[in-house]
Scaffold this active site. Structure first.
Site, PDB file in Angstrom:
ATOM      1  N   ASN A  97       0.556  -1.299   0.118  1.00  0.00           N
ATOM      2  CA  ASN A  97      -0.028  -0.288  -0.211  1.00  0.00           C
ATOM      3  C   ASN A  97       0.641   1.175   0.046  1.00  0.00           C
ATOM      4  O   ASN A  97       1.351   1.850   1.076  1.00  0.00           O
ATOM      5  CB  ASN A  97      -0.768   0.450   0.988  1.00  0.00           C
ATOM      6  CG  ASN A  97      -1.832   0.869   1.657  1.00  0.00           C
ATOM      7  OD1 ASN A  97      -2.228   2.052   0.429  1.00  0.00           O
ATOM      8  ND2 ASN A  97      -2.536   0.959   2.201  1.00  0.00           N
ATOM      9  N   ARG A 111      -2.376  -2.242  -3.085  1.00  0.00           N
ATOM     10  CA  ARG A 111      -3.943  -1.277  -3.282  1.00  0.00           C
ATOM     11  C   ARG A 111      -4.053  -0.183  -3.568  1.00  0.00           C
ATOM     12  O   ARG A 111      -2.842   0.627  -3.771  1.00  0.00           O
ATOM     13  CB  ARG A 111      -3.820  -1.109  -1.476  1.00  0.00           C
ATOM     14  CG  ARG A 111      -5.226  -0.336  -1.205  1.00  0.00           C
ATOM     15  CD  ARG A 111      -5.131   1.134  -0.981  1.00  0.00           C
ATOM     16  NE  ARG A 111      -6.035   1.168  -0.098  1.00  0.00           N
ATOM     17  CZ  ARG A 111      -5.926   2.718  -0.221  1.00  0.00           C
ATOM     18  NH1 ARG A 111      -5.572   3.370   0.399  1.00  0.00           N
ATOM     19  NH2 ARG A 111      -7.459   3.021   0.560  1.00  0.00           N
ATOM     20  N   HIS A 140     -13.495   0.969   0.518  1.00  0.00           N
ATOM     21  CA  HIS A 140     -13.100  -0.297   1.512  1.00  0.00           C
ATOM     22  C   HIS A 140     -13.306  -1.608   1.134  1.00  0.00           C
ATOM     23  O   HIS A 140     -13.943  -2.738   1.703  1.00  0.00           O
ATOM     24  CB  HIS A 140     -14.248  -0.114   3.110  1.00  0.00           C
ATOM     25  CG  HIS A 140     -13.319   0.870   3.935  1.00  0.00           C
ATOM     26  ND1 HIS A 140     -13.877   1.076   4.451  1.00  0.00           N
ATOM     27  CD2 HIS A 140     -12.377   1.476   4.488  1.00  0.00           C
ATOM     28  CE1 HIS A 140     -13.599   2.445   5.783  1.00  0.00           C
ATOM     29  NE2 HIS A 140     -12.209   1.969   5.146  1.00  0.00           N
ATOM     30  N   ARG A 179     -14.267  12.453  10.019  1.00  0.00           N
ATOM     31  CA  ARG A 179     -14.492  12.763   8.745  1.00  0.00           C
ATOM     32  C   ARG A 179     -16.497  12.548   9.639  1.00  0.00           C
ATOM     33  O   ARG A 179     -17.081  12.046  10.320  1.00  0.00           O
ATOM     34  CB  ARG A 179     -14.780  11.645   7.658  1.00  0.00           C
ATOM     35  CG  ARG A 179     -13.311  11.527   6.764  1.00  0.00           C
ATOM     36  CD  ARG A 179     -14.100  10.882   5.849  1.00  0.00           C
ATOM     37  NE  ARG A 179     -11.734  10.602   5.017  1.00  0.00           N
ATOM     38  CZ  ARG A 179     -11.507   8.825   4.788  1.00  0.00           C
ATOM     39  NH1 ARG A 179     -12.601   7.975   5.375  1.00  0.00           N
ATOM     40  NH2 ARG A 179     -10.737   8.688   4.974  1.00  0.00           N
ATOM     41  N   GLU A 234      -7.140  -6.798   5.013  1.00  0.00           N
ATOM     42  CA  GLU A 234      -6.428  -6.723   3.245  1.00  0.00           C
ATOM     43  C   GLU A 234      -5.543  -6.581   2.728  1.00  0.00           C
ATOM     44  O   GLU A 234      -6.137  -7.054   1.138  1.00  0.00           O
ATOM     45  CB  GLU A 234      -7.202  -4.951   3.096  1.00  0.00           C
ATOM     46  CG  GLU A 234      -8.557  -4.139   3.864  1.00  0.00           C
ATOM     47  CD  GLU A 234      -8.596  -2.876   4.037  1.00  0.00           C
ATOM     48  OE1 GLU A 234      -8.161  -2.898   5.300  1.00  0.00           O
ATOM     49  OE2 GLU A 234      -8.713  -2.103   3.476  1.00  0.00           O
TER      50      GLU A 234
END
Ligand code: ADP
Length: 392
Positions: A7, A88, A177, A236, A379
């Site tokens: 990533n 990713r 996601h 957020r 992930e």
């Protein structure tokens, strides 16, 4: 087979070296502050930890260092042992509906979506090019956050705005996601030995999204055109009335970008409490009686509960609810607060079973109408599995 799962951020590169099919993690680590003065890296393997400061001018230098460390410490005996690198990638627009083997042509096609993910996509692609340069013989695979959600129907991914915003500018719900939600669906459906499950997957970490999945197909998800939409998160806001933006611009003199930045970075748990975006800090403050922390926890749990109820309706009755990511896996308090707010669905928490963190577990009572599982996400592993399948 050894696969690197990567990533890449604008100044960082996170990696995990995974042996498949055994799923053993051989090494993992993080290169930080790439391109800055004080670059450093940490690599963990076999109970050892390497921490070094050194100049990392760009991502290619970081990848070269990574390879040197893997060889020097005999984590791999030769470069040929690394059979693939999975990357990713945040955004694949509508074009990419599956993970894909990467080459320069494909990278150019992915670059078209940089404007939809300006913070992540260029960095993700830079990471791919660094591996192509340092390991030219190794195959690279792109695994997108968006592809899993591409099964959504038009009625669920379109916003009720002028239709040409969609046709001209690509304005629609993309969802994020996806790699996590896909891993969760795979794990729970393998565990329950059913491939026709209706799952409400709740990924609640610093970022957070819910996903309604039927038989492996996404029906709806809470993030939208960008990851700002949906539930309340660490920093957020999640869903708000868009008219707030010009109103705040007028009051403060901030630009639209600056207001959106506040909604992304200074809202959520942090914005309401002024304390922290980290749910552990909020929990501690709430336990000490801080009223805003208590309020923020209630808001956070309620937004998630509302989405669960909505998705239960959308799925015409879910078979399973799953909780994952930093908060879902670790915070028994937040799990309890969420489940408290979905009692109308006949969901019941077993408080004794809920008293743990960080592992796969059923936390609902035997008579709960919908079983609730905590399913740790992975992930990196999902990226490695996709890579193995595409290069084999
Ligand atoms: P992301 O990948 O989105 O950055 P994570 O999935 O790692 O985020 O989740 C980070 C969140 O998980 C933080 O809010 C953190 O407080 C929370 N978290 C981690 N461990 C615990 C814990 N033991 N109890 C409560 N919350 C936790």
């Amino acid at each position: 087979m050894k696969i690197l799962s990567v990533n890449a951020g604008s100044s960082s590169l996170k990696f995990t070296l995974i042996e498949l099919p055994s799923r053993e993690v051989l090494a993992s680590g993080l290169f930080e502050k790439i391109g800055m003065n004080n670059s450093q890296y940490t690599i963990k393997y076999n109970g050892e930890k390497i921490v070094k400061e050194c100049e990392l001018k760009d991502h290619s230098i970081a990848v070269s260092k990574l390879i040197d460390e893997l060889l020097d410490n005999k984590i791999v005996n030769s470069l040929e042992e690394i059979e693939g690198v999975g990357h990713r990638i945040l955004h694949g627009g509508q074009e990419f509906t599956k993970s894909i083997l990467l080459d320069e042509d494909i990278l150019k096609r992915i670059e078209k979506y940089n404007e939809l993910g300006p913070l992540h996509n260029p960095a993700n692609i830079m990471g791919v090019r660094a591996f192509m340069k340092v390991l030219p013989k190794v195959k690279n695979v792109g695994v997108f956050d968006t592809t899993f959600h591409q099964t959504m129907k038009e009625e669920n991914y379109l916003y009720p705005v002028p239709y040409e915003w969609y046709t001209k500018y690509g304005i629609r719900k993309y969802g994020f996601h996806g790699t996590s939600h896909r891993f969760i669906y795979k794990t729970i459906s393998e565990y329950l030995k059913r491939d026709n499950l209706k799952v409400i997957s709740c990924h609640i970490g610093n970022g957070g999204s819910l996903c309604a999945i039927d038989s492996g197909n996404v029906i709806d998800t809470s993030m939208g055109f960008t990851p700002l939409a949906g539930i309340m998160m660490g920093t957020r806001s999640g869903d708000i009335d868009p008219s707030i933006i010009p109103f705040v611009m007028n009051k403060t003199g901030l630009t639209a970008e600056e207001v959106v930045n506040e909604l992304n970075k200074k809202s959520g748990l942090l914005g309401v409490t002024g304390i922290s975006s980290d749910s552990r800090d909020i929990e501690q403050a709430a336990n000490e009686g801080d009223e805003k922390a208590i309020l923020a926890q209630k808001m956070y749990a309620q937004k998630i509960a509302n989405y669960i109820a909505m998705y239960n309706n959308l799925l015409n009755g879910a078979d399973v609810i799953t909780l994952t990511a930093g908060v879902g896996e670790n915070s028994k308090t937040m799990r309890e607060m969420i489940i408290d707010r979905i009692q109308s669905l006949g969901v019941k928490l077993d408080k004794t079973k809920n008293d743990f963190r960080g592992e796969f577990r059923l936390i609902s009572t035997d008579d709960s109408k919908i079983p609730v599982y905590v399913v740790p996400t992975n992930e990196e592993l999902m990226i490695a599995i996709d890579t193995m399948e595409l290069i084999s």
